[in-house]
Motif scaffolding. Structure first.
Motif, mmCIF file in Angstrom:
data_model
loop_
_atom_site.group_PDB
_atom_site.id
_atom_site.type_symbol
_atom_site.label_atom_id
_atom_site.label_comp_id
_atom_site.label_asym_id
_atom_site.label_seq_id
_atom_site.Cartn_x
_atom_site.Cartn_y
_atom_site.Cartn_z
ATOM 1 N N VAL A 1 0.833 -1.208 0.000
ATOM 2 C CA VAL A 1 0.000 0.000 0.000
ATOM 3 C C VAL A 1 0.868 1.259 0.000
ATOM 4 O O VAL A 1 0.598 2.210 -0.736
ATOM 5 N N GLY A 2 1.925 1.260 0.808
ATOM 6 C CA GLY A 2 2.792 2.445 0.887
ATOM 7 C C GLY A 2 3.455 2.746 -0.446
ATOM 8 O O GLY A 2 3.533 3.908 -0.878
ATOM 9 N N THR A 3 3.931 1.719 -1.105
ATOM 10 C CA THR A 3 4.566 1.897 -2.416
ATOM 11 C C THR A 3 3.531 2.359 -3.447
ATOM 12 O O THR A 3 3.784 3.267 -4.249
ATOM 13 N N ALA A 4 2.329 1.767 -3.392
ATOM 14 C CA ALA A 4 1.275 2.164 -4.332
ATOM 15 C C ALA A 4 0.920 3.638 -4.150
ATOM 16 O O ALA A 4 0.709 4.368 -5.120
ATOM 17 N N ARG A 5 0.853 4.080 -2.877
ATOM 18 C CA ARG A 5 0.483 5.488 -2.629
ATOM 19 C C ARG A 5 1.501 6.424 -3.288
ATOM 20 O O ARG A 5 1.133 7.382 -3.970
ATOM 21 N N LEU A 6 2.790 6.125 -3.106
ATOM 22 C CA LEU A 6 3.823 6.997 -3.683
ATOM 23 C C LEU A 6 3.740 6.994 -5.208
ATOM 24 O O LEU A 6 3.860 8.042 -5.850
ATOM 25 N N LEU A 7 3.522 5.825 -5.791
ATOM 26 C CA LEU A 7 3.515 5.746 -7.265
ATOM 27 C C LEU A 7 2.254 6.361 -7.868
ATOM 28 O O LEU A 7 2.320 7.054 -8.895
ATOM 29 N N GLN A 8 1.096 6.117 -7.245
ATOM 30 C CA GLN A 8 -0.138 6.699 -7.788
ATOM 31 C C GLN A 8 -0.104 8.221 -7.680
ATOM 32 O O GLN A 8 -0.505 8.937 -8.596
ATOM 33 N N ARG A 9 0.379 8.700 -6.522
ATOM 34 C CA ARG A 9 0.437 10.155 -6.316
ATOM 35 C C ARG A 9 1.410 10.801 -7.316
ATOM 36 O O ARG A 9 1.098 11.823 -7.932
ATOM 37 N N ALA A 10 2.567 10.170 -7.477
ATOM 38 C CA ALA A 10 3.568 10.735 -8.392
ATOM 39 C C ALA A 10 3.031 10.790 -9.829
ATOM 40 O O ALA A 10 3.268 11.761 -10.556
ATOM 41 N N GLN A 11 2.274 9.758 -10.206
ATOM 42 C CA GLN A 11 1.704 9.769 -11.568
ATOM 43 C C GLN A 11 0.631 10.846 -11.692
ATOM 44 O O GLN A 11 0.557 11.555 -12.696
ATOM 45 N N ALA A 12 -0.215 10.957 -10.646
ATOM 46 C CA ALA A 12 -1.299 11.945 -10.695
ATOM 47 C C ALA A 12 -0.735 13.368 -10.739
ATOM 48 O O ALA A 12 -1.271 14.233 -11.434
ATOM 49 N N LEU A 13 0.343 13.610 -10.009
ATOM 50 C CA LEU A 13 0.927 14.959 -9.967
ATOM 51 C C LEU A 13 1.905 15.190 -11.109
ATOM 52 O O LEU A 13 2.425 16.295 -11.277
ATOM 53 N N GLY A 14 2.180 14.136 -11.862
ATOM 54 C CA GLY A 14 3.099 14.271 -12.989
ATOM 55 C C GLY A 14 4.565 14.340 -12.585
ATOM 56 O O GLY A 14 5.411 14.723 -13.397
ATOM 57 N N THR A 15 4.884 13.950 -11.346
ATOM 58 C CA THR A 15 6.295 14.005 -10.934
ATOM 59 C C THR A 15 7.056 12.761 -11.389
ATOM 60 O O THR A 15 8.281 12.742 -11.372
ATOM 61 N N LEU A 16 6.315 11.725 -11.762
ATOM 62 C CA LEU A 16 6.906 10.571 -12.463
ATOM 63 C C LEU A 16 6.012 10.343 -13.659
ATOM 64 O O LEU A 16 4.783 10.311 -13.518
ATOM 65 N N SER A 17 6.595 10.169 -14.824
ATOM 66 C CA SER A 17 5.750 9.862 -15.985
ATOM 67 C C SER A 17 6.415 8.761 -16.791
ATOM 68 O O SER A 17 7.580 8.431 -16.565
ATOM 69 N N GLY A 18 5.622 8.196 -17.681
ATOM 70 C CA GLY A 18 6.168 7.139 -18.527
ATOM 71 C C GLY A 18 6.290 5.801 -17.825
ATOM 72 O O GLY A 18 7.001 4.906 -18.294
ATOM 73 N N LEU A 19 5.597 5.636 -16.670
ATOM 74 C CA LEU A 19 5.618 4.324 -16.013
ATOM 75 C C LEU A 19 4.746 3.350 -16.805
ATOM 76 O O LEU A 19 3.921 3.751 -17.630
#
Ligand code: FDA
Length: 500
Positions: A286-304
């Motif tokens: 859950v903790g890892t999912a939260r970081l990845l979903q948030r980063a994708q939603a905010l655009g701080t990580l893209s292309g996953l």
């Protein structure tokens, strides 16, 4: 000095994080180990104890809750919940619309609060769930390595024959009457310590209600194994009470972490950012999912990969309890399970039901089980921008195949023994508690969201190392598999010089 000069962060200190910390440090790398919960080894004892027992909870028991909340919510209609002060306690609940995921917080992650059951999965099932992994290598090298480093040992006959496992003996006899076999479950609880507890020679721990809110003595949690070895190298710097709130990729390919440090009462002490070249994601499914979903939603990580957030499951977890009429199960119950009803053949009806204590300190005439089932359904993580929170689409309909399988086994046991289900223990009068999981798995599956060593596709230098890698289920309690898979992946990443 760092062999590479690279700055390495490990987020989360459960099984994946502890394996990464130890093996990186042994290979000569230094790393920050960032953990949102307490360093319980440095917490001052209160009334002689660090952790609280089930029957005497405090602010240390649960993560910012004003009352305790366990899966068996009532008994005979009386709530089991007790008021507590809010604080950075050991047992947390990640809440979704139809699923409560229980997690551990603190250096050691889930190892602080779990039941110590250390089970290697059936090889045939492992091959079904993770065909992308070389099973030969896992069973020859990494499962033995994990079992040895975790100090896994089978229960002793002396303890199994004692009054402390009376509840196990009854459940075993009743399963046999229905034609089911029971198997012993290895554990990381120190069985010789437990024998001394039983003899009254040492403080009682697993024999005295120390389970869901932490264990003071006999359990060899990660602070006594992997983390101890990691910290002994002097190369790992724990940064506790510090949550990573954001993960962002910078234009030079490094990563910026946003960090929020709190005190025990939850006041924010500081917020800051820090830059790392390599990030190990080990915050749990859950903790890892939260970081990845948030980063994708905010655009701080893209292309996953679109596989990020997919193939989540509760390891088919269900809790079910049988009322045995006049057959007592004993109020002296060891809190460490030692056997399971084994109705597993890898088919859709497979059930492995650990015989669990009901640690309420009273005679309940009840057999309680935490069942693992072969549920074919998956949940998917998402992000709700309006509430800035992680979502998970899991509900009773998705849990239903697991319930059906467990019901088929428990119906047989009830018929053979003239017993029945308890409807007074779980929420909504349910016989099968299908609304919680102790074993969250998946969300960043190995070889799909990541490459075959756990490196996140589209985010070079970010490595997933926790239960997120395993798609939804593994047929048994999962921490041995999470540990063994982390051992495999860190070996491969070190060999490929991914931290250099
Ligand atoms: P794990 O959840 O252990 O660790 C993640 C860590 O990351 C936590 O310490 C958390 O605080 C931290 N974290 C999360 N987000 C963060 C962030 N953004 N920033 C900083 N830190 C962050 N399994 C088993 O095999 N046998 C058993 O008997 C049991 N019994 C059991 C009982 C109970 C009550 C629970 C809750 C769980 C179990 N389990 C179990 C499950 C087992 O404990 C679980 O599968 C593993 O701990 C998962 O290991 P991970 O490495 O995936 O993460």
């Amino acid at each position: 000095a760092q062999p590479s000069g690279r700055r390495i962060a490990i987020i989360g200190s459960g099984y994946g994080g502890a394996v990464a910390a130890r093996r990186l440090a042994e290979a000569g790398y230094s790393a920050d180990l960032i953990e949102m919960g307490m360093d319980w080894e440095r917490a001052a004892p209160v009334n002689g104890s660090v952790f609280t027992k089930m029957t005497a909870p405090s602010a240390r028991s649960m993560w910012f809750q004003d009352h305790t909340e366990v899966p068996f919510s009532t008994i005979l209609g009386i709530p089991t919940s007790m008021p507590i002060k809010k604080g950075a306690g050991a047992l947390g609940i990640e809440r979704f619309a139809h699923m409560k995921v229980y997690v551990g917080h603190g250096l050691g992650g889930g190892s602080l609060v779990n039941g110590a059951m250390a089970v290697t999965p059936r090889r045939s099932f492992f091959e079904q769930v993770l065909p992308q992994v070389d099973a030969e290598e896992m069973y020859a090298t990494y499962f033995p390595r994990a079992n040895s480093a975790l100090h896994v040992a089978p229960p002793t006959q002396q303890m199994l024959d004692s009054k402390w496992y009376g509840f196990t003996k009854v459940a075993r006899e009743q399963a046999a009457r229905a034609g089911f076999t029971t198997t012993q479950v290895p554990s990381v609880y120190d069985w010789s310590y437990m024998a001394q507890e039983a003899a009254g020679e040492v403080p009682k721990s697993g024999l005295d209600q120390e389970i869901l809110y932490g264990n003071n003595h006999g359990k060899q949690d990660l602070t006594k194994t992997y983390l101890k070895a990691a910290l002994a190298t002097g190369r790992i710097t724990p940064i506790v009470m510090t949550e990573v709130t954001d993960l962002a990729r910078r234009s030079d390919g490094s990563y910026r972490l946003s960090l929020r440090t709190i005190n025990f009462d939850g006041d924010v002490v500081s917020t800051r950012t820090a830059v790392y070249d390599r990030v190990v994601l080990a915050a749990g499914s859950v903790g890892t999912a939260r970081l990845l979903q948030r980063a994708q939603a905010l655009g701080t990580l893209s292309g996953l990969s679109p596989a990020v957030g997919q193939q989540w499951g509760p390891n088919g977890n269900l809790m079910v309890a049988r009322y045995l009429g006049l057959t007592p199960t004993g109020f002296s119950q060891s809190c460490m399970p030692a056997m399971g009803v084994n109705a597993w053949d890898d088919g859709p009806g497979s059930v492995f039901a650990e015989i669990a204590p009901l640690p309420l300190g009273i005679e309940t005439f009840t057999s309680n089980y935490l069942a693992v089932t072969n549920n074919p359904n998956f949940g998917t993580f998402g992000w709700d921008s309006s509430s800035a929170s992680l979502t998970l689409d899991w509900d009773s309909a998705k849990a239903a195949p697991g319930v059906a399988a467990a019901k088929a086994v428990m119906d047989k046991i009830n018929r053979a023994n003239g017993t029945c289900y308890r409807h007074d223990l779980f929420e909504g009068g349910k016989a099968f508690a299908d609304y919680f999981s102790y074993h969250p798995l998946g969300g960043a599956v190995l070889g799909e969201a990541t490459d075959l060593s756990g490196e996140l596709k589209g985010a070079p230098g970010v490595f997933v190392m926790d239960g997120s890698l395993i798609p939804a289920k593994i047929g048994v309690n999962p921490f041995v598999t999470i540990t063994a898979l982390a051992e495999r992946n860190i070996d491969r990443l070190l060999a490929a010089k991914r931290f250099a």
